[in-house]
Design a protein around this motif. Structure first.
Motif, PDB file in Angstrom:
ATOM      1  N   ASP A 152      25.926  37.274  34.240  1.00 51.08           N
ATOM      2  CA  ASP A 152      26.590  36.650  32.603  1.00 51.08           C
ATOM      3  C   ASP A 152      28.117  36.188  33.716  1.00 51.08           C
ATOM      4  N   ASN A 153      29.176  35.491  32.985  1.00 48.62           N
ATOM      5  CA  ASN A 153      30.211  35.414  33.501  1.00 48.62           C
ATOM      6  C   ASN A 153      31.069  36.161  33.392  1.00 48.62           C
ATOM      7  N   ASP A 154      31.133  37.629  32.902  1.00 45.84           N
ATOM      8  CA  ASP A 154      32.005  38.641  32.849  1.00 45.84           C
ATOM      9  C   ASP A 154      31.834  39.050  34.282  1.00 45.84           C
ATOM     10  N   ARG A 155      30.415  39.559  35.061  1.00 44.28           N
ATOM     11  CA  ARG A 155      30.510  39.719  36.389  1.00 44.28           C
ATOM     12  C   ARG A 155      30.707  38.356  37.652  1.00 44.28           C
ATOM     13  N   LEU A 156      30.127  37.511  36.876  1.00 43.35           N
ATOM     14  CA  LEU A 156      31.374  36.094  38.052  1.00 43.35           C
ATOM     15  C   LEU A 156      32.338  36.323  37.714  1.00 43.35           C
ATOM     16  N   ALA A 157      33.144  36.061  37.118  1.00 43.77           N
ATOM     17  CA  ALA A 157      34.031  36.658  37.441  1.00 43.77           C
ATOM     18  C   ALA A 157      35.123  38.055  37.679  1.00 43.77           C
ATOM     19  N   ALA A 158      34.257  39.192  37.601  1.00 47.62           N
ATOM     20  CA  ALA A 158      35.078  40.127  38.614  1.00 47.62           C
ATOM     21  C   ALA A 158      34.730  39.467  40.422  1.00 47.62           C
ATOM     22  N   LEU A 159      33.954  39.221  40.444  1.00 50.92           N
ATOM     23  CA  LEU A 159      33.781  38.814  41.845  1.00 50.92           C
ATOM     24  C   LEU A 159      33.817  37.679  42.636  1.00 50.92           C
ATOM     25  N   VAL A 160      34.596  36.269  41.541  1.00 48.05           N
ATOM     26  CA  VAL A 160      35.402  35.450  42.014  1.00 48.05           C
ATOM     27  C   VAL A 160      36.409  36.097  41.882  1.00 48.05           C
ATOM     28  N   ALA A 161      37.141  37.029  41.487  1.00 52.45           N
ATOM     29  CA  ALA A 161      38.312  37.638  41.896  1.00 52.45           C
ATOM     30  C   ALA A 161      38.659  38.494  42.932  1.00 52.45           C
ATOM     31  N   ALA A 162      37.438  39.103  42.869  1.00 47.58           N
ATOM     32  CA  ALA A 162      37.230  40.173  44.847  1.00 47.58           C
ATOM     33  C   ALA A 162      37.145  38.820  45.321  1.00 47.58           C
ATOM     34  N   LEU A 163      36.499  37.602  45.676  1.00 44.04           N
ATOM     35  CA  LEU A 163      36.255  36.293  46.850  1.00 44.04           C
ATOM     36  C   LEU A 163      37.995  35.956  46.797  1.00 44.04           C
ATOM     37  N   VAL A 164      39.246  36.196  45.479  1.00 39.59           N
ATOM     38  CA  VAL A 164      40.467  35.424  46.298  1.00 39.59           C
ATOM     39  C   VAL A 164      41.338  36.751  45.827  1.00 39.59           C
ATOM     40  N   ASP A 165      40.639  37.864  46.254  1.00 39.59           N
ATOM     41  CA  ASP A 165      41.795  38.496  46.613  1.00 39.59           C
ATOM     42  C   ASP A 165      42.711  38.826  45.561  1.00 39.59           C
ATOM     43  N   ALA A 166      42.253  38.373  43.834  1.00 40.16           N
ATOM     44  CA  ALA A 166      43.171  38.090  43.001  1.00 40.16           C
ATOM     45  C   ALA A 166      44.109  40.158  42.288  1.00 40.16           C
ATOM     46  N   ASP A 167      45.117  39.237  42.119  1.00 34.96           N
ATOM     47  CA  ASP A 167      45.889  40.244  41.604  1.00 34.96           C
ATOM     48  C   ASP A 167      45.777  40.652  40.455  1.00 34.96           C
ATOM     49  N   LEU A 168      44.712  40.272  39.449  1.00 38.14           N
ATOM     50  CA  LEU A 168      44.594  40.841  38.045  1.00 38.14           C
ATOM     51  C   LEU A 168      43.521  39.609  37.895  1.00 38.14           C
ATOM     52  N   LEU A 169      42.649  39.900  37.025  1.00 42.23           N
ATOM     53  CA  LEU A 169      41.673  40.041  36.140  1.00 42.23           C
ATOM     54  C   LEU A 169      41.364  39.591  34.810  1.00 42.23           C
ATOM     55  N   VAL A 170      41.686  38.509  33.987  1.00 40.01           N
ATOM     56  CA  VAL A 170      41.709  38.645  32.566  1.00 40.01           C
ATOM     57  C   VAL A 170      40.430  38.325  31.635  1.00 40.01           C
ATOM     58  N   LEU A 171      40.135  39.484  30.863  1.00 38.37           N
ATOM     59  CA  LEU A 171      38.729  38.661  30.414  1.00 38.37           C
ATOM     60  C   LEU A 171      39.125  38.261  29.358  1.00 38.37           C
ATOM     61  N   LEU A 172      38.977  37.795  28.577  1.00 39.45           N
ATOM     62  CA  LEU A 172      39.066  36.678  27.105  1.00 39.45           C
ATOM     63  C   LEU A 172      37.868  37.200  26.241  1.00 39.45           C
ATOM     64  N   SER A 173      37.555  37.456  25.139  1.00 40.55           N
ATOM     65  CA  SER A 173      36.932  36.992  24.525  1.00 40.55           C
ATOM     66  C   SER A 173      37.040  37.100  22.749  1.00 40.55           C
ATOM     67  N   ASP A 174      36.456  37.443  22.154  1.00 43.32           N
ATOM     68  CA  ASP A 174      36.032  37.195  20.885  1.00 43.32           C
ATOM     69  C   ASP A 174      36.834  38.493  19.779  1.00 43.32           C
ATOM     70  N   VAL A 175      36.790  39.895  21.153  1.00 41.09           N
ATOM     71  CA  VAL A 175      37.393  40.820  20.123  1.00 41.09           C
ATOM     72  C   VAL A 175      39.240  40.951  20.964  1.00 41.09           C
ATOM     73  N   ASP A 176      39.998  42.192  20.413  1.00 44.98           N
ATOM     74  CA  ASP A 176      40.938  42.202  21.168  1.00 44.98           C
ATOM     75  C   ASP A 176      41.011  43.285  21.571  1.00 44.98           C
ATOM     76  N   ALA A 177      40.305  44.034  22.171  1.00 47.51           N
ATOM     77  CA  ALA A 177      39.970  45.835  22.763  1.00 47.51           C
ATOM     78  C   ALA A 177      38.567  46.537  22.952  1.00 47.51           C
ATOM     79  N   LEU A 178      39.425  47.043  24.412  1.00 47.30           N
ATOM     80  CA  LEU A 178      37.776  47.760  23.834  1.00 47.30           C
ATOM     81  C   LEU A 178      38.144  49.488  22.889  1.00 47.30           C
ATOM     82  N   TYR A 179      37.093  49.251  22.069  1.00 51.48           N
ATOM     83  CA  TYR A 179      37.746  50.866  20.803  1.00 51.48           C
ATOM     84  C   TYR A 179      35.984  51.690  20.992  1.00 51.48           C
TER      85      TYR A 179
END
Length: 370
Positions: A152-179
């Motif tokens: 899934d691309n959520d996992r891919l995004a986390a790994l890309v964030a590590a690859l590029v040494d990101a300062d922040l990862l933002v996960l956008l979906s159709d739910v506004d938060a974790l409940y």
């Protein structure tokens, strides 16, 4: 205001299929343009943006007259082949309004687990950012097989964030938060901050939504957040329509705090991006050498081999006594040739079979503890 958000210079943003496309398939141009304007504004502030975008398969459904996301891999790949071009074309036109050049980067697991491929992926993304381009990353669904998929691309995004040494990862979906439960349940409450896994005790985490065009769900987003925060990258989880306030630092969605340290990036990928193709059973001495002394794995310490793998594939290193995986590494031998080497020293192998066999089964540089 969230200072970890406002102070982030390099940001990876992931958007899901359900936030970009209609349930019937096809790109929702208004939603896509809204996201483009938010990210274009960030880039205009001098911040580096990497977009991990789902939607290729979903975008290819309508043109191929498919009513729903196909289940078989071949049809998924066909839809991706059609949809990826449509998706990147729309992004190209949208970001052009902000005078930004976009770059399509399609990855498979192999691209980030084999040493040469990993370095190439890193260099490519780094150079694109240096040149002022905005990389748009997706899994290469057209050619990826079940055995070499991120899942899934959520996992891919986390790994890309590590690859590029990101300062922040933002996960956008159709739910506004974790409940604490289903967002549709009036008794559920939003979780604004997750510091540790203990904050998730008792939280009911759902799977993919009703639209049927995505593959993830909240469970994959929480796992992605664990991966990224374990690499020292904070994560904001929120709905795509809230991207602007979330990236402005407003307290919307859920913020996952980062751990204090970062492991080596490529080994982090090895631990989280790969599925083992086999198992090497280690005797007590080999377990101690690999785990306690961080040594390479030699043939003398292996008691048995399971699985079918080729040189360069990931394998789990297992304690022969307990059956517990203790490490994962990239093996230097094929499964068919390794059994004949077990229990023998490397000088003995070199003398009997040639100098090419005086090497480690798994080098310590290609090994990560689990």
């Amino acid at each position: 205001m969230r200072e970890v958000v406002t102070g982030a210079r390099r940001i990876v943003v992931k958007v899901g299929s359900s936030s970009l496309t209609t349930a019937a398939g096809g790109i929702d141009e208004q939603r896509l343009d809204t996201l483009v304007d938010v990210l274009g504004g960030l880039a205009g502030q001098g911040r580096e943006v990497v977009l991990v975008s789902s939607g290729a398969i979903a975008a290819g459904l309508a043109p191929l007259q498919l009513r729903r996301r196909p289940r078989d891999l071949a049809t998924q790949q066909a839809a991706a082949a059609v949809g990826q071009g449509l998706l990147i074309g729309r992004y190209t036109a949208g970001f052009a309004r902000h005078r930004l050049t976009v770059a399509q980067v399609l990855l498979t697991v192999d691209d980030v687990t084999r040493r040469a491929h990993y370095r190439n992926a890193y260099r490519t993304l780094r150079k694109l950012l240096d040149l002022g381009a905005l990389p748009i990353v997706n899994e290469n669904d057209t050619v990826a097989t079940e055995e070499i998929r991120f899942g899934d691309n959520d996992r891919l995004a986390a790994l890309v964030a590590a690859l590029v040494d990101a300062d922040l990862l933002v996960l956008l979906s159709d739910v506004d938060a974790l409940y604490t439960g289903s967002p549709a349940d009036p008794a559920s409450r939003r979780i604004p901050l997750v510091r540790t896994d203990a904050d998730l005790d008792g939280v009911a985490i759902g799977s993919a939504g009703k639209a049927g065009v995505g593959t993830g769900g909240m469970v994959t987003k929480v796992e992605a957040a664990r991966i990224a925060t374990g690499f020292g990258i904070p994560v904001v989880l929120t709905a795509a329509p809230l991207a602007a306030p979330a990236l402005a630092g407003d307290e919307v969605g859920t913020l996952f705090e980062a751990s204090a340290s970062r492991p080596a990036a490529r080994l982090f990928w090895l631990a989280h991006a790969t599925a083992p193709r086999g198992r090497l059973h280690l005797d007590e001495g080999a377990v101690a050498a690999v785990v306690a002394r961080r040594k390479s794995l030699l043939p003398a310490g292996i008691t048995a081999v399971d699985g079918s793998f080729a040189a360069g594939d990931p394998v789990d290193l297992v304690d022969a006594g307990s059956g517990t995986p203790v490490a994962r590494g990239l093996v230097n031998y094929d499964a068919v040739e390794l059994p004949a080497l077990l229990g023998r020293s490397t000088p003995e192998l070199a003398a009997a079979l040639g100098p090419g066999y005086e090497r480690e089964v798994v080098h310590r540089d290609d090994l990560v503890l689990l």
